[in-house]
Design a protein around this motif. Structure first.
Motif, mmCIF file in Angstrom:
data_model
loop_
_atom_site.group_PDB
_atom_site.id
_atom_site.type_symbol
_atom_site.label_atom_id
_atom_site.label_comp_id
_atom_site.label_asym_id
_atom_site.label_seq_id
_atom_site.Cartn_x
_atom_site.Cartn_y
_atom_site.Cartn_z
ATOM 1 N N PRO A 259 14.581 -12.631 6.134
ATOM 2 C CA PRO A 259 14.617 -11.719 7.288
ATOM 3 C C PRO A 259 13.714 -10.506 7.093
ATOM 4 C CG PRO A 259 16.824 -12.461 6.755
ATOM 5 C CD PRO A 259 15.937 -12.967 5.648
ATOM 6 N N GLU A 260 13.668 -10.010 5.840
ATOM 7 C CA GLU A 260 12.846 -8.837 5.573
ATOM 8 C C GLU A 260 11.360 -9.139 5.713
ATOM 9 O OE1 GLU A 260 16.786 -8.317 4.005
ATOM 10 O OE2 GLU A 260 15.299 -9.878 3.588
ATOM 11 N N SER A 261 10.926 -10.314 5.246
ATOM 12 C CA SER A 261 9.504 -10.646 5.333
ATOM 13 C C SER A 261 9.077 -10.857 6.786
ATOM 14 C CB SER A 261 9.194 -11.892 4.497
ATOM 15 O OG SER A 261 9.800 -13.052 5.045
ATOM 16 N N LEU A 262 9.946 -11.460 7.589
ATOM 17 C CA LEU A 262 9.637 -11.630 9.010
ATOM 18 C C LEU A 262 9.571 -10.279 9.714
ATOM 19 C CD1 LEU A 262 11.899 -14.711 9.809
ATOM 20 C CD2 LEU A 262 9.399 -14.677 9.741
ATOM 21 N N ARG A 263 10.472 -9.380 9.335
ATOM 22 C CA ARG A 263 10.441 -8.025 9.908
ATOM 23 C C ARG A 263 9.181 -7.288 9.499
ATOM 24 N NH1 ARG A 263 14.015 -4.310 6.652
ATOM 25 N NH2 ARG A 263 12.166 -4.548 5.351
ATOM 26 N N ALA B 266 2.968 -4.405 0.635
ATOM 27 C CA ALA B 266 2.024 -5.420 1.115
ATOM 28 C C ALA B 266 0.626 -5.152 0.569
ATOM 29 C CB ALA B 266 2.004 -5.443 2.637
ATOM 30 N N ALA B 267 0.229 -3.881 0.505
ATOM 31 C CA ALA B 267 -1.088 -3.532 -0.020
ATOM 32 C C ALA B 267 -1.212 -3.939 -1.480
ATOM 33 C CB ALA B 267 -1.331 -2.032 0.134
ATOM 34 N N GLY B 268 -0.140 -3.744 -2.239
ATOM 35 C CA GLY B 268 -0.160 -4.157 -3.643
ATOM 36 C C GLY B 268 -0.311 -5.657 -3.788
ATOM 37 N N ARG B 269 0.404 -6.394 -2.965
ATOM 38 C CA ARG B 269 0.303 -7.854 -3.030
ATOM 39 C C ARG B 269 -1.089 -8.331 -2.629
ATOM 40 N NH1 ARG B 269 5.752 -8.968 0.384
ATOM 41 N NH2 ARG B 269 7.318 -8.722 -1.271
ATOM 42 N N ALA B 270 -1.715 -7.621 -1.689
ATOM 43 C CA ALA B 270 -3.027 -8.037 -1.185
ATOM 44 C C ALA B 270 -4.170 -7.556 -2.063
ATOM 45 C CB ALA B 270 -3.215 -7.516 0.240
ATOM 46 N N GLY B 271 -3.839 -6.789 -3.094
ATOM 47 C CA GLY B 271 -4.881 -6.268 -3.977
ATOM 48 C C GLY B 271 -5.671 -5.142 -3.342
ATOM 49 N N LEU B 272 -5.062 -4.432 -2.390
ATOM 50 C CA LEU B 272 -5.717 -3.313 -1.725
ATOM 51 C C LEU B 272 -5.214 -1.999 -2.302
ATOM 52 C CD1 LEU B 272 -5.392 -4.609 1.956
ATOM 53 C CD2 LEU B 272 -7.403 -4.752 0.473
ATOM 54 N N ASP B 273 -5.860 -0.920 -1.904
ATOM 55 C CA ASP B 273 -5.463 0.409 -2.330
ATOM 56 C C ASP B 273 -4.016 0.657 -1.925
ATOM 57 O OD1 ASP B 273 -5.115 3.068 -2.885
ATOM 58 O OD2 ASP B 273 -6.728 3.798 -1.603
ATOM 59 N N GLN B 274 -3.150 0.924 -2.903
ATOM 60 C CA GLN B 274 -1.735 1.103 -2.594
ATOM 61 C C GLN B 274 -1.429 2.460 -1.971
ATOM 62 O OE1 GLN B 274 1.320 -0.525 -5.165
ATOM 63 N NE2 GLN B 274 -0.225 -1.483 -6.452
ATOM 64 N N HIS B 275 -2.462 3.277 -1.764
ATOM 65 C CA HIS B 275 -2.268 4.539 -1.066
ATOM 66 C C HIS B 275 -2.409 4.358 0.447
ATOM 67 C CE1 HIS B 275 -3.130 6.074 -5.163
ATOM 68 N NE2 HIS B 275 -2.246 6.993 -4.809
ATOM 69 N N LEU B 276 -2.566 3.122 0.895
ATOM 70 C CA LEU B 276 -2.617 2.870 2.334
ATOM 71 C C LEU B 276 -1.307 3.323 2.977
ATOM 72 C CD1 LEU B 276 -4.205 -0.685 2.639
ATOM 73 C CD2 LEU B 276 -5.327 1.526 2.691
ATOM 74 N N ALA C 132 2.333 -9.323 3.838
ATOM 75 C CA ALA C 132 3.624 -8.796 4.288
ATOM 76 C C ALA C 132 4.630 -9.896 4.560
ATOM 77 C CB ALA C 132 3.425 -7.952 5.553
ATOM 78 N N SER C 133 4.164 -11.120 4.730
ATOM 79 C CA SER C 133 5.072 -12.206 5.121
ATOM 80 C C SER C 133 5.228 -13.246 4.020
ATOM 81 C CB SER C 133 4.564 -12.866 6.406
ATOM 82 O OG SER C 133 3.222 -13.293 6.247
ATOM 83 N N VAL C 134 5.398 -12.769 2.799
ATOM 84 C CA VAL C 134 5.639 -13.679 1.675
ATOM 85 C C VAL C 134 7.074 -14.193 1.754
ATOM 86 C CG1 VAL C 134 5.794 -13.855 -0.826
ATOM 87 C CG2 VAL C 134 3.956 -12.519 0.210
ATOM 88 N N GLY C 135 7.240 -15.493 1.752
ATOM 89 C CA GLY C 135 8.565 -16.076 1.869
ATOM 90 C C GLY C 135 8.998 -16.168 3.317
ATOM 91 N N ASP C 136 10.250 -16.513 3.524
ATOM 92 C CA ASP C 136 10.771 -16.700 4.880
ATOM 93 C C ASP C 136 12.098 -15.979 5.028
ATOM 94 O OD1 ASP C 136 10.576 -17.716 7.472
ATOM 95 O OD2 ASP C 136 11.866 -19.418 6.989
#
Length: 316
Positions: free
Chosen positions: A142-146, A248-258, A136-140
């Motif tokens: 405002p949106e990633s910090l939120r 975030a789930a997609g980036r982490a390789g998790l089930d995107q239905h989370l 969820a915190s890719v990059g720096d």
């Protein structure tokens, strides 16, 4: 009284007298549109004409064609749980009409909802939670910090998504509050408040967001006291919170239905796995009854069985 007028009166009663949430009101409104359409199909123009067999027939119809406005053909049948929820709305309507003296009988009183199977909540493992938070915190930006702060809050407190996006800055502990006394104030169902401890990871993520990101987002709009803001500087919506976790789930390789509720389930499950008392978890989740919380104990027992089967030499 025409069904449309009766339904409008009941929904107004829920809004003014009962103070139900916007989400609940929206769900009931959708259920009532289905019910009104069905009554019109049966030629019922007065709620006093409704009989028990009409309500029972409506329930059966929900399970076969899921009528919507206009009862469009080819609609998928409602699940047992969704049909049961719709019946609750119908019962509420007819009980209201009886108490108000509009009708002389309650035709929905004896209609029984369909049996709903016990479905275990879905939780993810701790390492998967950590992967999700990191993603969820890719990059720096405002949106990633939120996004990191939002997911940290959801997992650290077990908050419902509506409770998380409803947070204001004043609901958070001040920077001078000792860590062991840091709590967040959540506004739950029925306007019931509860205080939930806020761990150091969530507090750190919130601090980074509030100091470095929120002012930039707030400058774009009028979010007022809202903690989590969108790109236009307004309060983040529930739908946007869902999008955050799915991305975030997609980036982490998790089930995107989370969903945000997955983190609430994981919060409860991991607490019980760690030895927390079920009544403490009940308070933290804001459940009115411990019976609701006890479903999570089934999850942990299932996990114990898995560990036993994998580890014990005589398990097989």
């Amino acid at each position: 009284m025409k069904p449309e007028r009766a339904i409008r009166g009941w929904l107004d009663h829920l809004t003014v007298e009962r103070g139900v949430s916007d989400n609940t009101l929206s769900s009931y409104g959708r259920d009532m549109r289905r019910y009104q359409a069905y009554l019109e199909q049966r030629g019922i123009t007065d709620v006093a004409q409704v009989r028990e067999e009409d309500v029972a027939s409506f329930l059966a119809h929900l399970r076969t064609s899921a009528p919507g406005e206009g009862d469009a053909p080819g609609r998928t049948a409602l699940s047992a749980s969704s049909a049961a929820r719709t019946l609750i709305a119908v019962r509420g309507l007819h009980r209201f009409l009886l108490l108000e003296g509009v009708t002389q009988v309650d035709p929905a009183r004896e209609v029984r909802p369909p049996t709903v199977g016990s479905r275990l909540p879905k939780a993810i493992h701790i390492d998967e939670v950590e992967r999700l938070l990191e993603a969820a915190s890719v990059g720096d930006t405002p949106e990633s910090l939120r996004d990191r702060a939002l997911l940290e809050v959801l997992y650290a407190t077990g908050a419902r998504v509506s409770e998380a996006v409803g947070l204001d800055l004043d609901d958070l502990p001040g920077p001078d509050v000792p860590e062991e006394e840091a709590v967040v104030r959540l506004l739950g169902k029925g306007g019931k408040e509860r205080l939930v401890p806020l761990g150091s990871f969530a507090r750190e993520a919130i601090g980074a967001y509030v100091v470095r990101a929120r002012p930039l987002l707030a400058a774009k709009g009028s979010g007022g006291p809202a903690l989590f803001l969108n790109q236009r500087g307004r309060r983040l919506s529930r739908q946007s919170a869902w999008a955050v976790i799915q991305t975030a789930a997609g980036r982490a390789g998790l089930d995107q239905h989370l969903s945000p509720h997955t983190l609430r389930h994981s919060f409860a499950t991991h607490l019980l796995d760690g030895g927390a008392d079920v009544r403490v978890v009940q308070e933290l989740l804001g459940h009115a009854s411990v019976t609701t919380t006890q479903i999570y104990t089934q999850v942990t027992v299932q996990r114990l069985r898995e560990v036993f089967a994998e580890s014990h030499p005589r398990a097989r």
